[in-house]
Design a protein around this motif. Structure first.
Motif, PDB file in Angstrom:
ATOM      1  N   ASP A  54      16.460 -70.513 110.829  1.00  0.00           N
ATOM      2  CA  ASP A  54      15.431 -69.715 111.489  1.00  0.00           C
ATOM      3  C   ASP A  54      14.445 -69.313 110.399  1.00  0.00           C
ATOM      4  O   ASP A  54      14.724 -68.429 109.579  1.00  0.00           O
ATOM      5  CB  ASP A  54      16.063 -68.488 112.156  1.00  0.00           C
ATOM      6  CG  ASP A  54      15.062 -67.682 112.975  1.00  0.00           C
ATOM      7  OD1 ASP A  54      13.848 -67.825 112.734  1.00  0.00           O
ATOM      8  OD2 ASP A  54      15.490 -66.893 113.841  1.00  0.00           O
ATOM      9  N   VAL A  57      12.041 -64.494 110.270  1.00  0.00           N
ATOM     10  CA  VAL A  57      12.664 -63.259 110.739  1.00  0.00           C
ATOM     11  C   VAL A  57      12.226 -62.114 109.829  1.00  0.00           C
ATOM     12  O   VAL A  57      11.653 -62.329 108.756  1.00  0.00           O
ATOM     13  CB  VAL A  57      14.211 -63.345 110.751  1.00  0.00           C
ATOM     14  CG1 VAL A  57      14.689 -64.470 111.654  1.00  0.00           C
ATOM     15  CG2 VAL A  57      14.767 -63.495 109.343  1.00  0.00           C
ATOM     16  N   LEU A  77      18.424 -67.866 107.272  1.00  0.00           N
ATOM     17  CA  LEU A  77      17.233 -67.133 107.679  1.00  0.00           C
ATOM     18  C   LEU A  77      16.225 -67.089 106.547  1.00  0.00           C
ATOM     19  O   LEU A  77      16.607 -66.956 105.376  1.00  0.00           O
ATOM     20  CB  LEU A  77      17.592 -65.690 108.065  1.00  0.00           C
ATOM     21  CG  LEU A  77      18.688 -65.469 109.101  1.00  0.00           C
ATOM     22  CD1 LEU A  77      18.956 -63.963 109.238  1.00  0.00           C
ATOM     23  CD2 LEU A  77      18.304 -66.069 110.443  1.00  0.00           C
ATOM     24  N   ASN A  79      13.673 -64.504 105.440  1.00  0.00           N
ATOM     25  CA  ASN A  79      13.297 -63.116 105.661  1.00  0.00           C
ATOM     26  C   ASN A  79      11.902 -62.888 105.084  1.00  0.00           C
ATOM     27  O   ASN A  79      11.676 -63.051 103.879  1.00  0.00           O
ATOM     28  CB  ASN A  79      14.318 -62.197 104.988  1.00  0.00           C
ATOM     29  CG  ASN A  79      14.124 -60.747 105.349  1.00  0.00           C
ATOM     30  OD1 ASN A  79      13.608 -60.418 106.422  1.00  0.00           O
ATOM     31  ND2 ASN A  79      14.543 -59.847 104.459  1.00  0.00           N
ATOM     32  N   ASP A 305      10.854 -64.900 114.859  1.00  0.00           N
ATOM     33  CA  ASP A 305      10.241 -63.586 114.629  1.00  0.00           C
ATOM     34  C   ASP A 305      11.161 -62.448 115.055  1.00  0.00           C
ATOM     35  O   ASP A 305      10.702 -61.322 115.311  1.00  0.00           O
ATOM     36  CB  ASP A 305       8.888 -63.469 115.340  1.00  0.00           C
ATOM     37  CG  ASP A 305       7.943 -62.472 114.656  1.00  0.00           C
ATOM     38  OD1 ASP A 305       8.211 -62.099 113.497  1.00  0.00           O
ATOM     39  OD2 ASP A 305       6.933 -62.076 115.276  1.00  0.00           O
ATOM     40  N   LEU A 306      12.452 -62.720 115.129  1.00  0.00           N
ATOM     41  CA  LEU A 306      13.407 -61.655 115.421  1.00  0.00           C
ATOM     42  C   LEU A 306      13.457 -60.672 114.258  1.00  0.00           C
ATOM     43  O   LEU A 306      13.146 -61.020 113.116  1.00  0.00           O
ATOM     44  CB  LEU A 306      14.794 -62.249 115.656  1.00  0.00           C
ATOM     45  CG  LEU A 306      14.970 -63.035 116.959  1.00  0.00           C
ATOM     46  CD1 LEU A 306      16.245 -63.863 116.928  1.00  0.00           C
ATOM     47  CD2 LEU A 306      14.984 -62.084 118.165  1.00  0.00           C
ATOM     48  N   ASP A 307      13.853 -59.430 114.570  1.00  0.00           N
ATOM     49  CA  ASP A 307      13.967 -58.443 113.496  1.00  0.00           C
ATOM     50  C   ASP A 307      15.268 -57.664 113.622  1.00  0.00           C
ATOM     51  O   ASP A 307      15.910 -57.635 114.678  1.00  0.00           O
ATOM     52  CB  ASP A 307      12.764 -57.506 113.459  1.00  0.00           C
ATOM     53  CG  ASP A 307      12.577 -56.693 114.737  1.00  0.00           C
ATOM     54  OD1 ASP A 307      13.579 -56.304 115.361  1.00  0.00           O
ATOM     55  OD2 ASP A 307      11.424 -56.439 115.132  1.00  0.00           O
ATOM     56  N   TRP A 321      19.210 -61.228 119.624  1.00  0.00           N
ATOM     57  CA  TRP A 321      19.252 -62.432 118.783  1.00  0.00           C
ATOM     58  C   TRP A 321      19.988 -63.559 119.507  1.00  0.00           C
ATOM     59  O   TRP A 321      19.498 -64.692 119.571  1.00  0.00           O
ATOM     60  CB  TRP A 321      19.945 -62.122 117.447  1.00  0.00           C
ATOM     61  CG  TRP A 321      19.100 -61.383 116.463  1.00  0.00           C
ATOM     62  CD1 TRP A 321      18.542 -60.141 116.625  1.00  0.00           C
ATOM     63  CD2 TRP A 321      18.709 -61.829 115.151  1.00  0.00           C
ATOM     64  NE1 TRP A 321      17.842 -59.782 115.489  1.00  0.00           N
ATOM     65  CE2 TRP A 321      17.928 -60.789 114.576  1.00  0.00           C
ATOM     66  CE3 TRP A 321      18.960 -62.970 114.414  1.00  0.00           C
ATOM     67  CZ2 TRP A 321      17.390 -60.895 113.288  1.00  0.00           C
ATOM     68  CZ3 TRP A 321      18.432 -63.078 113.129  1.00  0.00           C
ATOM     69  CH2 TRP A 321      17.646 -62.062 112.590  1.00  0.00           C
TER      70      TRP A 321
END
Length: 370
Positions: A54, A57, A77, A79, A305-307, A321
Motif C-alpha cells: 500500500d 498511508v 506500507l 507512510n 490513503d488510509l490513516d 482498513w
C-alpha cells in the motif's frame, strides 16, 4: 474372455458418448446456481498471497493489533508525511519525522518512510538549502521518497501575494537533489474537480470538503485554476526527465482516463497511484477502466490513503482498513457486483500478472526501497 472384451468395449463406447455430450452441451448436469460471492476473509487471504504494498498511508502510531494485521496480510506500507498548518498534528515537520522513523524501525520492515519539506518556510532566504539538508538527513536515516502537497499551488504565497507553484525556481534544486539520490518524488498537487465547484453531493470526494471546507474553492476568488497547477506539475516532469515522479490520487486527473493516458505517454518518468480515488474508477465504465489498467499496467501503483491517527480508536480504524482492502480486492480481482455508497458496479477481474504489478511490483520499481 469374449464377455470381458465385449463389456470393456461397450463401457468405453458409453464413456465416449458421455464425453461427446458434455462437449456439445457443456451445461448439462452442472449446477446452474451462481458461484458464491467472495467472503471478506477470502478476499483478505487472496490479497495477502500477493504480499501487497500500500504505497499511500498516513500512520501516526502503532499497536499490536495493527502490527498483527500487517503481518497477516504480508503488507508493506509507505507512510507519507505532509506539513499542514490547518491540522495541529501536522504543523511541525521534525516531530513527524522523528515519530515516523521510530515507527519504521519498530515495524519489522512493514513500514517505509516518505518524508516531506516544510513549504511554509518558502519565503525564508535559506529555504532551499535548509530543505535539501533536511531531506538528505532523512535519506540517510532511511527515507525512500519525498512528497510535495497541495498547499503548494493552493495556499502558500510569496511576498508579493502570488501563489507558489510546483515549478517554482526555489523547488528545482530540491527536485535535482532527489533525483541525484535515486529517490522518488510524490506529488499531491491540486484537488478533485469538485473542489473548484459547483457543489456535487454525488461526487466521491464531496464529504471531504464538508469536513475540510478550507480546501473548497467554489466562489472564492483569487485562487489558481486547477489546470494552472497541473501545468506547473507537468513543467517539473519536463524539466527533470531523470526524476521519478508518482502523481498520487490518479495524478489529480480522477475523472479523465484519457488525460492520464496522454500524460503517461508523454512523460516516461511519470506514474500514478490510486489512493483515495478508487471510487472514481468504480464510477467509470468498467471496460474502459480495465483496458486502461491493462495497457498501463507498469505505471499504476496501489494505494489507499488510509490513516491511523494518534487519537484513533484502533479496533474501529482496523475495521476501515480491512473493509477498504476487501472492497479494493473484489474490484480489481473479481467480476462480482460491488456496492459502494448505494451504487453498484462490477469488478474488473484483472489478469494475474497485472494484479501482481499493481499490488506490488510497480511500487518496488517506482519507489526503490519498498
Amino acid at each position: 474372455m469374449k464377455t470381458i472384451v465385449r463389456t470393456v468395449f461397450f463401457s468405453t463406447l458409453f464413456l465416449g458418448a458421455v464425453l461427446i455430450a458434455r462437449c456439445a452441451f457443456p451445461f448439462v448436469g452442472r449446477a446452474s446456481s451462481p458461484a458464491q460471492p467472495t467472503s471478506d476473509e477470502q478476499a483478505l487471504n487472496s490479497l495477502a498471497a500477493y504480499h501487497p504494498i500500500d504505497s499511500h498511508v498516513h500512520v501516526f502510531k502503532t499497536d499490536p493489533a495493527f502490527q498483527a494485521l500487517l503481518d497477516r496480510l504480508h503488507m508493506t506500507l509507505l507512510n507519507i508525511l505532509v506539513v499542514d498548518d490547518t491540522l495541529p498534528y501536522r504543523k511541525e515537520l521534525k516531530p513527524q519525522v522523528d515519530d515516523a522513523l521510530a515507527l519504521m524501525r519498530s515495524s519489522r520492515k512493514h513500514i517505509a518512510l516518505c518524508t516531506t519539506i516544510d513549504p511554509y518556510k518558502l519565503n525564508d532566504a535559506s529555504f532551499t538549502a535548509d530543505a535539501i539538508h533536511h531531506i538528505d538527513e532523512d535519506f540517510a536515516a532511511g527515507a525512500i521518497a519525498v512528497k510535495i502537497w497541495k498547499n503548494i499551488g493552493m495556499e502558500i504565497k510569496d511576498g508579493n501575494g502570488k501563489f507558489y507553484m510546483p515549478d517554482d525556481p526555489k523547488l528545482e534544486p530540491i527536485y535535482q537533489d532527489i533525483a541525484k539520490h535515486g529517490k522518488t518524488l510524490l506529488t499531491h498537487v491540486a484537488e478533485p474537480d469538485v473542489a473548484w465547484g459547483p457543489p456535487d453531493p454525488n461526487d466521491p470526494s464531496w464529504s471531504y470538503y464538508q469536513e475540510n471546507p478550507q480546501w473548497f474553492l467554489y466562489n472564492k476568488p483569487g485562487f489558481p485554476a486547477k489546470q494552472t497547477i497541473l501545468q506547473a506539475r507537468d513543467h517539473v516532469l519536463a524539466m527533470n526527465p531523470d526524476l521519478r515522479m508518482v502523481g498520487v490520487h490518479l495524478g489529480s486527473m480522477e475523472k479523465d482516463l484519457d488525460n492520464i493516458a496522454r500524460h503517461l505517454d508523454q512523460y516516461p518518468n511519470f506514474a500514478i497511484d490510486m489512493a483515495a480515488r478508487m471510487e472514481y474508477l468504480m464510477m467509470a465504465p468498467t471496460d474502459k477502466v480495465r483496458a486502461f489498467l491493462i495497457k498501463y499496467q507498469d505505471r499504476v501503483l496501489y494505494g489507499t490513503d488510509l490513516d491511523l491517527l494518534a487519537s484513533a480508536d484502533v479496533p474501529d480504524t482496523l475495521k476501515e482498513w480491512k473493509s477498504t482492502y476487501v472492497r479494493d480486492w473484489k474490484f480489481l480481482a473479481t467480476d462480482e457486483s460491488i456496492i459502494y455508497d448505494g451504487k453498484t458496479t462490477h469488478g474488473l477481474k484483472l489478469p494475474d500478472d497485472v494484479l501482481r504489478k499493481i499490488l506490488r511490483q510497480n511500487a518496488q520499481h517506482w519507489i526503490p526501497g519498498l
